[in-house]
Enzyme design. Structure first.
Site, PDB file in Angstrom:
ATOM      1  CB  SER A  30     -24.999   6.347   0.670  1.00  0.00           C
ATOM      2  OG  SER A  30     -25.739   6.353  -0.538  1.00  0.00           O
ATOM      3  CG  ASN A 117     -21.638   6.445 -11.913  1.00  0.00           C
ATOM      4  OD1 ASN A 117     -22.137   6.075 -10.843  1.00  0.00           O
ATOM      5  ND2 ASN A 117     -20.974   5.618 -12.702  1.00  0.00           N
ATOM      6  CB  THR A 162       7.302  38.582  18.562  1.00  0.00           C
ATOM      7  OG1 THR A 162       8.282  39.165  19.412  1.00  0.00           O
ATOM      8  CG2 THR A 162       6.790  39.622  17.573  1.00  0.00           C
ATOM      9  CG  HIS A 163       9.519  34.992  20.237  1.00  0.00           C
ATOM     10  ND1 HIS A 163      10.122  33.935  19.588  1.00  0.00           N
ATOM     11  CD2 HIS A 163       9.894  36.110  19.572  1.00  0.00           C
ATOM     12  CE1 HIS A 163      10.848  34.407  18.575  1.00  0.00           C
ATOM     13  NE2 HIS A 163      10.726  35.719  18.541  1.00  0.00           N
ATOM     14  CB  SER A 284     -16.884  24.704  36.820  1.00  0.00           C
ATOM     15  OG  SER A 284     -16.625  23.623  37.694  1.00  0.00           O
ATOM     16  CE  LYS A 290     -12.706  26.563  35.778  1.00  0.00           C
ATOM     17  NZ  LYS A 290     -11.402  26.580  35.181  1.00  0.00           N
ATOM     18  CG  ASN A 292     -14.847  27.057  32.290  1.00  0.00           C
ATOM     19  OD1 ASN A 292     -13.943  27.599  32.941  1.00  0.00           O
ATOM     20  ND2 ASN A 292     -15.503  25.992  32.723  1.00  0.00           N
ATOM     21  CD  GLU A 297     -12.187  26.110  27.029  1.00  0.00           C
ATOM     22  OE1 GLU A 297     -11.517  25.187  27.512  1.00  0.00           O
ATOM     23  OE2 GLU A 297     -13.155  26.629  27.611  1.00  0.00           O
ATOM     24  CE1 TYR A 324     -19.564   7.302  -7.658  1.00  0.00           C
ATOM     25  CE2 TYR A 324     -19.784   4.952  -8.087  1.00  0.00           C
ATOM     26  CZ  TYR A 324     -19.971   6.051  -7.261  1.00  0.00           C
ATOM     27  OH  TYR A 324     -20.582   5.881  -6.033  1.00  0.00           O
ATOM     28  CD  GLN A 329     -22.588   4.890  -0.967  1.00  0.00           C
ATOM     29  OE1 GLN A 329     -23.188   4.729  -2.021  1.00  0.00           O
ATOM     30  NE2 GLN A 329     -22.631   3.997   0.008  1.00  0.00           N
ATOM     31  CE  LYS A 332     -22.972  11.178  -1.989  1.00  0.00           C
ATOM     32  NZ  LYS A 332     -21.821  10.290  -2.375  1.00  0.00           N
TER      33      LYS A 332
HETATM   34  N1  ARG Z   1     -24.711   6.509  -3.640  1.00  0.00           N
HETATM   35  C1  ARG Z   1     -23.744   6.623  -4.669  1.00  0.00           C
HETATM   36  C2  ARG Z   1     -22.663   7.609  -4.295  1.00  0.00           C
HETATM   37  O1  ARG Z   1     -22.815   8.267  -3.326  1.00  0.00           O
HETATM   38  C3  ARG Z   1     -24.414   7.065  -5.923  1.00  0.00           C
HETATM   39  C4  ARG Z   1     -23.722   6.644  -7.162  1.00  0.00           C
HETATM   40  C5  ARG Z   1     -23.770   5.180  -7.280  1.00  0.00           C
HETATM   41  N2  ARG Z   1     -23.390   4.716  -8.568  1.00  0.00           N
HETATM   42  C6  ARG Z   1     -23.155   3.449  -8.776  1.00  0.00           C
HETATM   43  N3  ARG Z   1     -22.867   3.106  -9.974  1.00  0.00           N
HETATM   44  N4  ARG Z   1     -23.192   2.568  -7.834  1.00  0.00           N
HETATM   45  O2  ARG Z   1     -21.651   7.751  -4.921  1.00  0.00           O
END
Ligand code: ARG
Length: 467
Positions: A30, A117, A162-163, A284, A290, A292, A297, A324, A329, A332
């Protein structure tokens, strides 16, 4: 990002007899996205180490070395000198491994009484808390901008719909204040989320707590949390706060999308109600005429991804057994993206709103079309003793006559109006004007210029008290 697959020694490698498959290593890592938590990871580690020192679990010198080592790492990350490794999986193991490389065996003691964790649960909360504060500031800035425009345009008359059909005349300032109210509730939701999430998971360790004599109150205090969380299993598995923030984000984006939709309509040559300055628009490549309204948007469009992230987070947590799970993970990327999106959309709006220029004449003329003061005529007849339903009927006939004659109600002569009711006299013309109509709605929450100015003054005072 380096791929130190060969030389990285995994902090959890003890019980393994073969290296991680190269693809699995990348698949489970990660660090490519969670490295953005580094400040909060380091702050959490410093608080944890400080607490270990106070509790006599680490020696004072060891704490000093850890803190200095971590600060050195922080400097290198900020300066772009830090080499992240996918083999070291995540931000936590990258930093911890580097700490040990720098200060030796003491670095290995940092993780005493802690697990990734509770570490990650702490990091995200610290990160989210900072982002909530930034988002709150942008939201307040946008509200300030709306007050500015509302005050400036308290007397500017426009059609209310309204509408999407002309309903009654309103003031532009009143319309601005409607958006203000939506954002006010959003701000309340954001702060509720902050209050509920601001508890420290540190000490929950993997799931059951730890056998060391830790001081959870102390780490909570060092990190600015209200108190430690109350159940270790819940602490490492709870992602409610991320979902709450996503729900806030979906709502604020929904409000901005409505705001955007109106600006897109209003800047079209069909409505021609407002002008947006060139710096918030683009052209454009093929049609030279144009201009825009790209910012509205795009904000309208970005609502989709934020709503998607809310569903992603809800689905991520659905049916997860305690405590956990690696699933977490996956919290995120949606969380980071929704934070970035909401913050940027609010910033764009806070910058743009003061520059919205209502085209007063067009707004006024548009309000003259569509018989916007028909309700005022009915109310006038009621004041003359006619029952509302009968008044409604009389005005309906007057409007039909006006449509046939291609004239607004205020353009009909007294004789023409009197064909429909003998109760109508000369004083009718004050209620048939747009000015008379808006001024008559002079109560809390009404569109009268005086009420709009009062609302602006009150809201400005409230907003001034925000921290
Ligand atoms: N990279 C992990 C997460 O985002 C960290 C926690 C990992 N814990 C584990 N026991 N593998 O959740």
């Amino acid at each position: 990002m380096s791929d130190k697959t060969q030389d990285a020694i995994k902090p959890w490698g003890g019980r393994f007899s073969e290296p991680t498959d190269a693809f699995v290593e990348r698949f489970t890592a990660s660090v490519t996205f969670d490295k953005r938590l580094y400040h909060h990871d380091i702050n959490g580690s410093i608080a944890h180490a400080t607490m270990l020192g106070k509790a006599g679990i680490l020696a004072a010198q060891e704490v000093q070395d850890i803190v200095a080592g971590l600060e050195g790492i922080r400097e290198d990350i900020v300066a772009g000198r830090f080499e992240w490794s996918v083999a070291l999986e995540d931000v936590h193991m990258n930093i911890e491994t580097e700490l040990t490389r720098r200060i030796g065996i003491t670095g290995k003691k940092l993780h005493t009484g802690r697990s990734r964790n509770d570490q990650v649960a702490t990091d995200i909360r610290l990160y989210v808390r900072d982002e909530i504060d930034t988002i709150g500031k942008e939201l307040s800035r946008l509200q300030q901008a709306l007050l500015l425009v509302a005050e400036r345009e308290a007397e500017t008359i426009m059609p209310g719909f309204t509408h999407l059909q002309t309903a009654q005349p309103i003031t532009f300032g009143h319309h601005m204040m409607a958006w203000y109210e939506m954002l006010e509730r959003d701000y309340g939701r954001l702060m509720d989320c902050r209050t509920r999430m601001n508890f420290s998971p540190l000490g929950a360790a993997a799931l059951a707590g730890t056998s060391y004599p830790i001081d959870r109150e102390y780490t909570a205090q060092l990190l600015g949390f209200t108190a430690p969380t109350r159940n270790s299993l819940d602490s490492v598995s709870d992602r409610d706060f991320a979902i709450e923030l996503a729900a806030f984000a979906s709502l604020v984006m929904t409000h901005l999308s409505r705001f955007s939709e109106e600006l897109v309509l209003w800047t079209s040559s069909q409505f021609d109600f407002v002008d947006l300055p060139d710096r918030f628009c683009t052209g454009s490549s093929i049609m030279p005429q144009k201009k825009n309204p790209d910012v509205p948007e795009l904000v309208r469009g970005k609502t989709g991804r934020v709503n998607g992230h809310l569903v992603a987070l809800l689905t991520l947590m659905k049916s997860q057994p305690l405590a956990y799970n690696k699933d977490n993970q996956e919290d995120k990327e949606p969380l980071f993206d929704l934070i970035d999106t909401v913050r940027d959309c609010l910033k764009a709006y806070a910058d743009m709103v003061p520059a919205i220029k209502p085209k007063k004449e067009n707004l006024y003329n548009a309000a003259l079309k569509g018989y916007a003061t028909a309700t005022d005529l009915a109310d006038y007849l009621v004041r003359k003793g006619i029952a509302f339903r009968d008044a409604h009927e009389i005005v309906g006939k007057s409007v039909a006559y006006g449509i046939a004659q291609k004239k607004d109600l205020s353009a009909l002569s007294l004789e023409e109006l009197q064909q429909f009711s003998a109760q109508i006299s000369e004083d009718v013309f004050t209620v048939l004007t747009l000015e008379g109509s808006v001024q008559a709605r002079n109560h809390i929450g009404g569109t009268a210029p005086a009420q709009v100015k009062l609302a602006v003054a009150k809201r400005r005072e409230e907003l001034g008290k925000r921290g």
